[in-house]
Design an enzyme around this catalytic site. Sequence first.
Site, mmCIF file in Angstrom:
data_model
loop_
_atom_site.group_PDB
_atom_site.id
_atom_site.type_symbol
_atom_site.label_atom_id
_atom_site.label_comp_id
_atom_site.label_asym_id
_atom_site.label_seq_id
_atom_site.Cartn_x
_atom_site.Cartn_y
_atom_site.Cartn_z
ATOM 1 N N TYR A 1 0.834 -1.207 0.000
ATOM 2 C CA TYR A 1 0.000 0.000 0.000
ATOM 3 C C TYR A 1 0.870 1.259 0.000
ATOM 4 C CZ TYR A 1 -4.019 -2.974 1.302
ATOM 5 O OH TYR A 1 -5.010 -3.924 1.337
ATOM 6 N N LYS B 1 6.276 -13.803 3.511
ATOM 7 C CA LYS B 1 6.347 -14.680 2.344
ATOM 8 C C LYS B 1 7.789 -14.636 1.821
ATOM 9 C CE LYS B 1 4.164 -17.349 -0.606
ATOM 10 N NZ LYS B 1 3.753 -18.706 -0.224
ATOM 11 N N ASP C 1 0.669 -17.723 4.007
ATOM 12 C CA ASP C 1 -0.434 -18.572 3.526
ATOM 13 C C ASP C 1 -0.690 -19.721 4.508
ATOM 14 O OD1 ASP C 1 2.099 -19.309 2.737
ATOM 15 O OD2 ASP C 1 1.555 -19.919 0.705
ATOM 16 N N ASP D 1 -4.012 -7.274 6.533
ATOM 17 C CA ASP D 1 -5.395 -6.979 6.168
ATOM 18 C C ASP D 1 -6.141 -8.286 5.896
ATOM 19 O OD1 ASP D 1 -7.517 -5.343 5.615
ATOM 20 O OD2 ASP D 1 -6.891 -4.846 3.578
ATOM 21 N N ASP E 1 -9.103 -10.492 8.282
ATOM 22 C CA ASP E 1 -10.414 -10.886 7.760
ATOM 23 C C ASP E 1 -10.604 -12.395 7.923
ATOM 24 O OD1 ASP E 1 -10.842 -8.258 6.972
ATOM 25 O OD2 ASP E 1 -11.641 -8.792 5.004
#
Length: 322
Positions: free
Chosen positions: A115, A160, A191, A215, A219
């Site tokens: 971002y 990652k 992941d 983010d 969720d």
Amino acid sequence: MTRIAVVEGDGIGHEVIPVAQKALEVLHPEYEYFPVEVGYGRWEQTGCPCADRDIAALRTADAVLFGAVTTPPMKDYQSVVLRIRKALDLYANLRPVKGDGFDMMIARENTEGLYSGIEEIGPDRATTLRVVTRAGTKRIVREGIRLAQQRGENLTIGHKANVLKSDVFFRDICVAEAKMAGVSCTEKLIDALCLDILQHPEKYDVIVTTNIFGDILSDVASYLIGGLGLVPSANIGDRYALFEPVHGSAPDIAGKNIANPIATLRSAAMLLEHLGDTGGAVRIESAIQQVLASGTRTRDLGGSAGTREFGDAVLRVIGNQG
Ligand code: ATP
């Protein structure tokens, strides 16, 4: 005088923020509450989603209570949330996910990563630059370390690094900082972490990760406690602080009085905690628990109460807590 900026924003922000503001007003009638209007609705009316004077107004507040803003997928529309996070340098986005037998805090880096805002759309190629800096990484991991020490818990770094060089950089700095601070630290591919927090949530305490991974992870984690309507967040910097639900403006359910206000009520509780009123924060949470236990629930939790009805029930309990 303590001053709270109140931003409803767009969509369900107009429904959930008034509930949380009323709860704060009951607990702290002596605070000054002032509205700041930003977002897509504002852009539709004036052509500007967030002006310099709005940022200046937010800077005058001791804390900001923020709903949600819609970011339309248009090439030249600048995200209001990103602008505010950068302008107030709100580098730590803290997202607690607490349920039966688990209590984790996701600390998401909030100002850089994917971002970064450094991007370009060409005729045949689009690029977004993922920026991970040493200073940015150090300050988010130090916040994670502080939380882990405060809670007496361990730290997990989500990354990652098997694919992204920027995450080798991020992971190595985080691990070195944790080691230096003497905090027990594990690292995990993001992941795999998404799956593992669902299968073994009790294993996790404080999780530090980069912007977009945090983010997504939060969720995913919200599934553990009943969905997005329940997870609050704090956006903290060295000078400013903004509190908002993890969910967005949810245009699909906006204006129907069906949004769950719990995430926003909990964000208001985090705001109070930030201002030093832990007792007020506890009163909001126990009122939520009492109303849920009485069977009053919004539709996302299988009930039939509207946003306002649920909010009124919580306010009644807070008012009767003495
Ligand atoms: P954004 O891009 O701003 O994140 P979005 O609509 O894509 O917006 P969310 O607003 O986070 O994403 O919500 C995703 C879905 O979750 C919504 O469409 C809605 O159905 C549900 N949802 C989100 N918040 C709530 C809430 N407070 N109460 C009930 N359902 C919610």
